[in-house]
Design an enzyme around this catalytic site. Structure first.
Site, PDB file in Angstrom:
ATOM      1  N   ARG A  32       0.840  -1.205   0.000  1.00  0.00           N
ATOM      2  CA  ARG A  32       0.000   0.000   0.000  1.00  0.00           C
ATOM      3  C   ARG A  32       0.874   1.254   0.000  1.00  0.00           C
ATOM      4  O   ARG A  32       0.557   2.244  -0.672  1.00  0.00           O
ATOM      5  CB  ARG A  32      -0.946  -0.036   1.207  1.00  0.00           C
ATOM      6  N   HIS A  36       0.588   4.038  -2.864  1.00  0.00           N
ATOM      7  CA  HIS A  36       0.187   5.428  -2.584  1.00  0.00           C
ATOM      8  C   HIS A  36       1.298   6.424  -2.893  1.00  0.00           C
ATOM      9  O   HIS A  36       1.023   7.564  -3.266  1.00  0.00           O
ATOM     10  CB  HIS A  36      -0.283   5.573  -1.132  1.00  0.00           C
ATOM     11  N   TRP A 180     -10.370  -8.782   2.764  1.00  0.00           N
ATOM     12  CA  TRP A 180     -11.123  -9.148   1.562  1.00  0.00           C
ATOM     13  C   TRP A 180     -11.147 -10.663   1.359  1.00  0.00           C
ATOM     14  O   TRP A 180     -11.996 -11.180   0.648  1.00  0.00           O
ATOM     15  CB  TRP A 180     -10.490  -8.514   0.326  1.00  0.00           C
TER      16      TRP A 180
HETATM   17  C1  HEM Z   1     -10.006   2.201  -6.429  1.00  0.00           C
HETATM   18  C2  HEM Z   1      -8.804   1.931  -5.981  1.00  0.00           C
HETATM   19  C3  HEM Z   1      -8.490   1.661  -4.536  1.00  0.00           C
HETATM   20  C4  HEM Z   1      -9.138   2.064  -3.402  1.00  0.00           C
HETATM   21  C5  HEM Z   1     -10.363   2.953  -3.282  1.00  0.00           C
HETATM   22  C6  HEM Z   1      -8.426   1.473  -2.282  1.00  0.00           C
HETATM   23  C7  HEM Z   1      -8.779   1.633  -0.959  1.00  0.00           C
HETATM   24  C8  HEM Z   1      -8.182   0.986   0.108  1.00  0.00           C
HETATM   25  C9  HEM Z   1      -8.580   1.121   1.478  1.00  0.00           C
HETATM   26  C10 HEM Z   1      -9.716   1.993   2.006  1.00  0.00           C
HETATM   27  C11 HEM Z   1      -7.762   0.331   2.212  1.00  0.00           C
HETATM   28  C12 HEM Z   1      -7.772   0.118   3.733  1.00  0.00           C
HETATM   29  C13 HEM Z   1      -6.698   0.998   4.389  1.00  0.00           C
HETATM   30  C14 HEM Z   1      -6.654   0.769   5.873  1.00  0.00           C
HETATM   31  O1  HEM Z   1      -7.674   1.008   6.542  1.00  0.00           O
HETATM   32  O2  HEM Z   1      -5.600   0.333   6.381  1.00  0.00           O
HETATM   33  C15 HEM Z   1      -6.850  -0.314   1.311  1.00  0.00           C
HETATM   34  C16 HEM Z   1      -5.895  -1.227   1.684  1.00  0.00           C
HETATM   35  C17 HEM Z   1      -5.005  -1.810   0.822  1.00  0.00           C
HETATM   36  N1  HEM Z   1      -4.838  -1.501  -0.516  1.00  0.00           N
HETATM   37 FE1  HEM Z   1      -6.140  -0.427  -1.645  1.00  0.00          FE
HETATM   38  N2  HEM Z   1      -7.374   0.735  -2.750  1.00  0.00           N
HETATM   39  C18 HEM Z   1      -7.363   0.842  -4.117  1.00  0.00           C
HETATM   40  C19 HEM Z   1      -6.431   0.293  -4.974  1.00  0.00           C
HETATM   41  C20 HEM Z   1      -5.303  -0.383  -4.570  1.00  0.00           C
HETATM   42  C21 HEM Z   1      -4.204  -0.716  -5.429  1.00  0.00           C
HETATM   43  C22 HEM Z   1      -4.082  -0.307  -6.899  1.00  0.00           C
HETATM   44  C23 HEM Z   1      -3.304  -1.420  -4.664  1.00  0.00           C
HETATM   45  C24 HEM Z   1      -1.961  -1.998  -5.057  1.00  0.00           C
HETATM   46  C25 HEM Z   1      -1.619  -2.333  -6.280  1.00  0.00           C
HETATM   47  C26 HEM Z   1      -3.862  -1.525  -3.334  1.00  0.00           C
HETATM   48  C27 HEM Z   1      -3.293  -2.205  -2.295  1.00  0.00           C
HETATM   49  C28 HEM Z   1      -3.804  -2.258  -1.002  1.00  0.00           C
HETATM   50  C29 HEM Z   1      -3.297  -3.126   0.044  1.00  0.00           C
HETATM   51  C30 HEM Z   1      -2.195  -4.179  -0.094  1.00  0.00           C
HETATM   52  C31 HEM Z   1      -4.056  -2.838   1.194  1.00  0.00           C
HETATM   53  C32 HEM Z   1      -3.937  -3.494   2.563  1.00  0.00           C
HETATM   54  C33 HEM Z   1      -3.073  -2.637   3.474  1.00  0.00           C
HETATM   55  C34 HEM Z   1      -2.914  -3.205   4.857  1.00  0.00           C
HETATM   56  O3  HEM Z   1      -3.226  -4.376   5.092  1.00  0.00           O
HETATM   57  O4  HEM Z   1      -2.423  -2.457   5.710  1.00  0.00           O
HETATM   58  N3  HEM Z   1      -5.059  -0.864  -3.305  1.00  0.00           N
HETATM   59  N4  HEM Z   1      -7.130   0.104   0.034  1.00  0.00           N
END
Ligand code: HEM
Length: 269
Positions: A32, A36, A180
């Site tokens: 993430r 970002h 998820w």
């Molecule tokens: C429409 C696009 C996306 C949205 C709206 C989105 C939104 C989010 C949100 C709300 C979280 C939870 C954050 C938290 O509360 O810790 C998250 C986690 C995460 N996202 Fe996304 N995301 C998007 C695309 C992506 C992409 C493109 C990647 C990487 C290629 C990605 C990788 C991750 C990963 C690995 C986590 C887990 C982080 C953790 O476990 O701490 N996301 N995302």
């Protein structure tokens, strides 16, 4: 890749397992962070992106979308201290690449050469503004606006979204809650399988709109569900649910491209 980067990679790999943290692994939050740091890129103005490591500075450091990524950056400090020659921009992106590979995902094309904008004299205008990263509460047209701005197409968008097979949402970061998939520390196409085969209903709780499966253990964001509600995204989701190899190949290409957006390599490496 030169040996010195391999040495950094193996030190990143060595700190991934972490008892007591989430599901026991820092990989998801490193992915993430890499995303970002890179996802602020705007192809029209050629601003933003991983080069510069501007997430060290306001307003990017305090962007609500980046909540919790201070922790990811802090976890990487010992690696930076040991290999002080590496830029933060290279370190953060390499951490994402290393995590995908270590958790069982495909090999990601990655090259060094990013530099860090110096802290001295940094102005807010040298840093991408808030609002460039996607808002999970929105739908397909917002997703397209954000990812087309970076230079991606629909297939890239679906492939990249497959990273949500890993990790979880935190109420104290994004406000959303839960993982998820049942295997949040193993890279796979489970995210797509869950999207297609599970039943998703609105979660009744005192939090932002999100979806849950019948067990209440798994979750989907509004932007995740948009991928099966949109007629162009849906067939790509279905393909990746059936064809893991196609997902891995497309993810590797798109993630490698994401980490390289806007990178200006000055010196020969
Ligand atoms: C429409 C696009 C996306 C949205 C709206 C989105 C939104 C989010 C949100 C709300 C979280 C939870 C954050 C938290 O509360 O810790 C998250 C986690 C995460 N996202 Fe996304 N995301 C998007 C695309 C992506 C992409 C493109 C990647 C990487 C290629 C990605 C990788 C991750 C990963 C690995 C986590 C887990 C982080 C953790 O476990 O701490 N996301 N995302």
């Amino acid at each position: 890749m030169a040996n010195k980067y391999e040495a950094v990679k193996s030190d990143i790999k060595a700190i991934l397992k972490k008892d007591g943290y989430d599901d026991g692994n820092l990989g998801p939050v490193f992915i993430r962070l890499a995303w970002h740091a890179s996802g602020t890129y705007d192809k029209h103005t050629k601003t933003g992106g991983s080069d510069g490591a501007t997430m060290r500075f306001a307003p990017e450091s305090s962007d609500p979308a980046n909540a919790g990524l201070d922790k990811a950056r802090a976890f990487l400090e010992p690696v930076k201290a040991k290999h002080s020659w590496i830029s933060y921009a290279d370190l953060w992106t390499l951490a994402g690449v290393t995590a995908v590979e270590a958790l069982g995902g495909p090999t990601i094309p990655w090259a060094p050469g990013r530099s860090d904008k110096p802290a001295k004299g940094i102005k807010a205008s040298d840093v991408p503004p808030n609002g460039r990263l996607p808002d999970a509460a929105q739908g397909a047209s917002h997703i397209r606006d954000v990812f087309y701005r970076m230079g991606f197409d629909d297939r890239d968008i679906v492939a990249l979204s497959g990273a949500h097979t890993l990790g979880r949402c935190h109420t104290d970061r994004s406000g959303f809650s839960g993982p998820w998939t049942y295997s949040p520390t193993k890279f796979s196409n489970q995210y797509f399988i869950q999207l297609v085969n599970n039943t998703w209903t609105v979660k009744k709780w005192d939090g932002p709109l999100q979806y849950e499966d019948p067990t209440g253990e798994l979750m989907m964001l509004p932007t995740d569900l948009a991928l099966i509600q949109d007629a162009k995204f849906k067939p790509i989701v279905e393909k990746y649910a059936k064809d893991r190899a196609a997902f891995y190949a497309d993810f590797a290409k798109a993630f490698g491209k994401l980490l390289d957006l806007g990178v200006k390599r000055q010196a020969k490496i």
